[in-house]
Design a protein around this motif. Sequence first.
Motif, PDB file in Angstrom:
ATOM      1  N   LEU A  58     -35.744 100.452 -67.591  1.00 20.30           N
ATOM      2  CA  LEU A  58     -34.481  99.719 -67.625  1.00 20.30           C
ATOM      3  C   LEU A  58     -33.340 100.710 -67.474  1.00 20.30           C
ATOM      4  O   LEU A  58     -33.255 101.690 -68.204  1.00 20.30           O
ATOM      5  N   ASP A  59     -32.444 100.464 -66.507  1.00 18.02           N
ATOM      6  CA  ASP A  59     -31.313 101.366 -66.361  1.00 18.02           C
ATOM      7  C   ASP A  59     -30.197 100.974 -67.328  1.00 18.02           C
ATOM      8  O   ASP A  59     -30.345 100.054 -68.136  1.00 18.02           O
ATOM      9  N   SER A  60     -29.076 101.656 -67.244  1.00 19.00           N
ATOM     10  CA  SER A  60     -27.978 101.423 -68.189  1.00 19.00           C
ATOM     11  C   SER A  60     -27.355 100.041 -68.047  1.00 19.00           C
ATOM     12  O   SER A  60     -26.664  99.575 -68.950  1.00 19.00           O
ATOM     13  N   GLN A  65     -35.816  99.219 -62.787  1.00 16.53           N
ATOM     14  CA  GLN A  65     -35.813 100.071 -61.612  1.00 16.53           C
ATOM     15  C   GLN A  65     -37.146 100.805 -61.484  1.00 16.53           C
ATOM     16  O   GLN A  65     -37.832 101.069 -62.478  1.00 16.53           O
ATOM     17  N   ALA A  66     -37.510 101.144 -60.271  1.00 19.27           N
ATOM     18  CA  ALA A  66     -38.651 102.018 -60.034  1.00 19.27           C
ATOM     19  C   ALA A  66     -38.191 103.467 -60.140  1.00 19.27           C
ATOM     20  O   ALA A  66     -37.036 103.788 -59.859  1.00 19.27           O
ATOM     21  N   LEU A 113     -35.785  96.179 -52.816  1.00 20.97           N
ATOM     22  CA  LEU A 113     -36.786  96.075 -53.881  1.00 20.97           C
ATOM     23  C   LEU A 113     -36.490  94.912 -54.827  1.00 20.97           C
ATOM     24  O   LEU A 113     -35.368  94.785 -55.328  1.00 20.97           O
ATOM     25  N   SER A 114     -37.513  94.109 -55.095  1.00 23.57           N
ATOM     26  CA  SER A 114     -37.367  92.921 -55.948  1.00 23.57           C
ATOM     27  C   SER A 114     -38.036  93.084 -57.307  1.00 23.57           C
ATOM     28  O   SER A 114     -38.335  92.101 -57.978  1.00 23.57           O
ATOM     29  N   ALA A 141     -32.559  99.715 -52.986  1.00 25.50           N
ATOM     30  CA  ALA A 141     -33.362  99.994 -51.800  1.00 25.50           C
ATOM     31  C   ALA A 141     -34.793 100.315 -52.182  1.00 25.50           C
ATOM     32  O   ALA A 141     -35.076 100.870 -53.247  1.00 25.50           O
ATOM     33  N   VAL A 142     -35.711  99.971 -51.300  1.00 26.76           N
ATOM     34  CA  VAL A 142     -37.054 100.535 -51.357  1.00 26.76           C
ATOM     35  C   VAL A 142     -36.916 102.004 -50.956  1.00 26.76           C
ATOM     36  O   VAL A 142     -36.304 102.314 -49.926  1.00 26.76           O
TER      37      VAL A 142
END
Length: 265
Positions: A58-60, A65-66, A113-114, A141-142
């Motif tokens: 989990l980002d901020s 996110q990958a 990216l989903s 983005a992927v």
Amino acid sequence: MRKSLRAAAIAASCAVAGAALYGAGAATAGQSTANSTHEPYNIGLLVKDIDTYYGTTLDSNGVYQASPASPYAKDLARIDADAKRYIDKAVHKAHHRGEKPAVVFDIDDTLLLSLDYEKRNNYTYNSATWAAYVNRADRPAVFGSPELVQYAEKKGVEVFYNSGLSEAQRSAAVENLKKVGADVNLDADHMFLKDKDHPPSYLSDCATPGTWNCTTVQYKSGTRKHIEDDLGYDIVANFGDQYSDLDGGYADRTYKLPNPTYFVS
């Protein structure tokens, strides 16, 4: 149509071998939706494996996110490196033969990216929540894919998009692709989306105004046929995260990007 066939065999094979090239002279990961007489892989463990593969965090902003250091990112980097080498050779050959080289990209989980949607919806699909998610136009983005789009353009390759997104989602798709740096040929002549109310004549075998009977393979391969036969391009490479993005011919080489989160037949 997007189908939520989250079979363990599918996800496991994609996670392990999703970076394999799918096409002539390349290894391919098996992908089956057949029923099994054996106990399926535990879904809780499968979700953990998917998170490990993506390096999910989990980002901020509270978005899943990958990780750029994940096995997923490393698989993509290998695909991108091979694709760039191949594009260099294909462009040289095409120009020598007087042909117009082109590449074709799927959009969902090929360029955008989903993962956040999949995590929040427990890897299930709902048309209303999916539409709302796409229309936010804020998917990341992927890894490496927008750069691959830019690379192809700089090499003199015509870039096309062949997506299962609907015509009503065009503006959101364009906005999102611009945000991630895939700002190449985002006009209606290069971005092909599903228009079920007014399908193009080249899909007349499976679609007429108001009636859409095209499978994903029919729609996507029919669009590639149009690019080659009607527009006069040679599709040197076709990129997608689903086998249905790639099947049906009309591409010299196909590249299967990894996606263990859903399956589209």
